[in-house]
Design an enzyme around this catalytic site. Sequence first.
Site, PDB file in Angstrom:
ATOM      1  N   GLU A  32      61.935  43.621  -2.422  1.00 12.23           N
ATOM      2  CA  GLU A  32      60.958  44.260  -3.292  1.00 12.23           C
ATOM      3  C   GLU A  32      61.704  44.542  -4.598  1.00 12.23           C
ATOM      4  O   GLU A  32      62.751  45.181  -4.579  1.00 12.23           O
ATOM      5  CB  GLU A  32      60.531  45.567  -2.613  1.00 12.23           C
ATOM      6  CG  GLU A  32      59.280  46.149  -3.153  1.00 12.23           C
ATOM      7  CD  GLU A  32      58.937  47.456  -2.437  1.00 12.23           C
ATOM      8  OE1 GLU A  32      59.364  47.680  -1.286  1.00 12.23           O
ATOM      9  OE2 GLU A  32      58.223  48.252  -3.059  1.00 12.23           O
ATOM     10  N   ARG A 258      69.652  47.123  11.058  1.00 14.71           N
ATOM     11  CA  ARG A 258      70.088  47.189   9.671  1.00 14.71           C
ATOM     12  C   ARG A 258      71.545  47.596   9.600  1.00 14.71           C
ATOM     13  O   ARG A 258      72.091  48.218  10.519  1.00 14.71           O
ATOM     14  CB  ARG A 258      69.193  48.111   8.841  1.00 14.71           C
ATOM     15  CG  ARG A 258      69.115  49.551   9.283  1.00 14.71           C
ATOM     16  CD  ARG A 258      68.086  50.330   8.462  1.00 14.71           C
ATOM     17  NE  ARG A 258      68.546  50.596   7.109  1.00 14.71           N
ATOM     18  CZ  ARG A 258      67.877  50.216   6.010  1.00 14.71           C
ATOM     19  NH1 ARG A 258      66.752  49.566   6.097  1.00 14.71           N
ATOM     20  NH2 ARG A 258      68.344  50.504   4.829  1.00 14.71           N
ATOM     21  N   LYS A 268      67.546  51.870  -1.897  1.00 11.54           N
ATOM     22  CA  LYS A 268      67.369  51.687  -3.331  1.00 11.54           C
ATOM     23  C   LYS A 268      66.880  52.978  -3.983  1.00 11.54           C
ATOM     24  O   LYS A 268      67.279  53.318  -5.079  1.00 11.54           O
ATOM     25  CB  LYS A 268      66.355  50.560  -3.595  1.00 11.54           C
ATOM     26  CG  LYS A 268      66.967  49.181  -3.488  1.00 11.54           C
ATOM     27  CD  LYS A 268      65.931  48.097  -3.726  1.00 11.54           C
ATOM     28  CE  LYS A 268      65.145  47.814  -2.485  1.00 11.54           C
ATOM     29  NZ  LYS A 268      64.160  46.764  -2.597  1.00 11.54           N
TER      30      LYS A 268
HETATM   31  P1  ATP Z   1      65.607  49.958   0.557  1.00 10.19           P
HETATM   32  O1  ATP Z   1      65.229  51.068   1.466  1.00 10.19           O
HETATM   33  O2  ATP Z   1      67.011  50.035   0.095  1.00 10.19           O
HETATM   34  O3  ATP Z   1      64.648  49.772  -0.582  1.00 10.19           O
HETATM   35  P2  ATP Z   1      64.249  47.854   1.793  1.00 10.19           P
HETATM   36  O4  ATP Z   1      64.392  47.311   3.155  1.00 10.19           O
HETATM   37  O5  ATP Z   1      63.018  48.609   1.473  1.00 10.19           O
HETATM   38  O6  ATP Z   1      65.543  48.661   1.455  1.00 10.19           O
HETATM   39  P3  ATP Z   1      63.647  45.367   0.590  1.00 10.19           P
HETATM   40  O7  ATP Z   1      63.771  44.953  -0.823  1.00 10.19           O
HETATM   41  O8  ATP Z   1      62.307  45.487   1.180  1.00 10.19           O
HETATM   42  O9  ATP Z   1      64.427  46.750   0.707  1.00 10.19           O
HETATM   43  O10 ATP Z   1      64.593  44.479   1.493  1.00 10.19           O
HETATM   44  C1  ATP Z   1      64.711  43.085   1.435  1.00 10.19           C
HETATM   45  C2  ATP Z   1      65.332  42.630   2.729  1.00 10.19           C
HETATM   46  O11 ATP Z   1      66.611  43.224   2.932  1.00 10.19           O
HETATM   47  C3  ATP Z   1      64.459  43.015   3.917  1.00 10.19           C
HETATM   48  O12 ATP Z   1      64.330  41.907   4.774  1.00 10.19           O
HETATM   49  C4  ATP Z   1      65.231  44.128   4.560  1.00 10.19           C
HETATM   50  O13 ATP Z   1      65.009  44.179   5.931  1.00 10.19           O
HETATM   51  C5  ATP Z   1      66.679  43.774   4.222  1.00 10.19           C
HETATM   52  N1  ATP Z   1      67.518  44.962   4.239  1.00 10.19           N
HETATM   53  C6  ATP Z   1      67.354  46.090   3.507  1.00 10.19           C
HETATM   54  N2  ATP Z   1      68.286  47.007   3.818  1.00 10.19           N
HETATM   55  C7  ATP Z   1      69.068  46.454   4.778  1.00 10.19           C
HETATM   56  C8  ATP Z   1      70.192  46.901   5.524  1.00 10.19           C
HETATM   57  N3  ATP Z   1      70.727  48.119   5.353  1.00 10.19           N
HETATM   58  N4  ATP Z   1      70.729  46.052   6.429  1.00 10.19           N
HETATM   59  C9  ATP Z   1      70.232  44.830   6.606  1.00 10.19           C
HETATM   60  N5  ATP Z   1      69.176  44.337   5.938  1.00 10.19           N
HETATM   61  C10 ATP Z   1      68.582  45.136   5.036  1.00 10.19           C
HETATM   62 MG    MG Z   2      61.052  47.907   1.302  1.00 16.14          MG
END
Ligand code: ATP
Ligand code: MG
Length: 556
Positions: A32, A258, A268
Amino acid sequence: MNDKPANFLTAVIDEDLEKGKHQKIVTRFPPEPNGYLHIGHAKSICLNFGLALQYNGECNLRFDDTNPEKEDQEYIDSIQEDIKWLGFNWAGEVKYSSSYFDTLHDYARHLVKEGKAYVCDLSPEQAREYRGTLTEAGKDSPYRNRTVEENLALFEKMRLGEFDEGACVLRAKIDMASPNMNLRDPILYRIRKVEHHQTGDKWCIYPSYDFTHGQSDALEGITHSICTLEFEDHRPLYEWFLDNLPVPANPKQYEFARLNVNYTVTSKRKLKRLVDESVVSGWDDPRMPTISGMRRRGVPAAALRNFSDMVGTNRSEGVVDLGMLDFAIREELNETAPRAMCVLNPVKVVISNVVADHFEEMAAPVHPNKEEMGARKLPFTQELYIDRADFSEDTTLSRKKFKRLVLGEYVRLRSAYVIKADAVVKDESGEITEIKASIVEGTVGENPPEGIKPRGVIHWVSASKSVKAKVRLYDRLFNHETPDKGEQDLMEYLNPNSLAVLEDCYIEPDAVTMPAETSFQFEREGYFVLDRHESSSDSPVFNKTIGLKDVWERKV
Ligand code: ATP
Ligand code: MG
């Protein structure tokens, strides 16, 4: 990159390929664009792009851009740069969920026509109340039995902007009593009267994550849709949409745990707070666990890829020790980083038994076990700098504990002479301003004569032929193992000493002619990188990547 460890996903893929379910695998990385990528995303990138490489498949980059308020072109750009820097290429053009908004809208109408979706006017508070709890079934919305015609007309009015934000939503009609909360008539579309960075003002209704993700996967022919465990409970919904819509393919969702790293925040939203509240200089501050921050700190892309392999891919949540990342960084840099001498806390040494304009060039290898990396030239002049910590007037210090220069004794200058400290000059406050020393002739690359026993080897630079540099020393940003899960706000756990700036360091001259982002091992000090934004050959700036683990122990 072709020899990856096996995990539960490779087992699935092996079987799918063997049974002919797929000819080629297609994965995707779906960020995202609402912030910069962090170390958790690095794991996900290495996994998704890594599997594609391993199986000669493809991996798409798809921006999951259904929340225009929080998204920004800056993030879209940085995410692409980070992925390329990590060493991966996405298949074809960059993709956006927003490119599928027309199709998704058609899909929503399809569900309405099938009697499987309805416009609901419950307020958010009412909807929450109707939803029930984990132990209590929800209640049907009073709007659930609207006719297909009424729903089509209302949904069209939503699209045309005839309702205020929050006035109504489009929901799937699944099961308000489902033990899985995600199946209790989830939201498909909500009204948001905001511009979108890709679609402009074309839409004022936006699809939910759940209504977007699986269908986008299907439209792109994704075979294995890999996400983190928090989406496990969404899988039945993911599959419900695919089963109930005329999608062109049938992707499967798989979840893995994760990545959590101690002393580190991987969200983020929380990282954005550090930027917004100026705790750090920006998203790529070298203390940030963002990919761009780690890059700026000098962490090699290969170290992040290796770290990602080392932590593995499984389905049980855990916290990885930051030391594992440190290990991967040192392992990589020890192999690849050219060596240099840099005196961080200088004190002058004046050699009494050479002339004032003495000039000699010493030779040293760029890398101790890699001849192919060549040799470096170290100017040796009458005035030198050594580190203050490498000199002591205390002649009672044991040779074992203090393998450095002591008044009246000898030390080897790395790749140069053995010298003797003869006297010190001090200012009124008693601080040493100069060490008077003498070289032992014939000791460059040769053992000193019998009876002269250097205590150790220290690094040095020429005072006149070195270059002054700024060196920034970084420590961990938080002094709590789980800064965002402690009893207090994460800001309470900031390490006040996470940055120290040394303005007067001196480095051997050739080092600063290297391109920005070159990593060095400063002998006896650690690994440092030329800052990619603020450094120039006239006023070099180095960021400390990591210290040396092993203490300096070498034959004199
Ligand atoms: P954040 O909470 O930091 O915004 P998010 O999962 O909402 O993380 P996205 O941009 O939706 O962020 O993530 C893109 C991809 O990265 C998704 O497939 C997500 O599952 C993966 N991802 C995010 N954080 C982790 C993590 N700590 N370990 C492994 N994969 C991750
Ligand atoms: Mg997300």
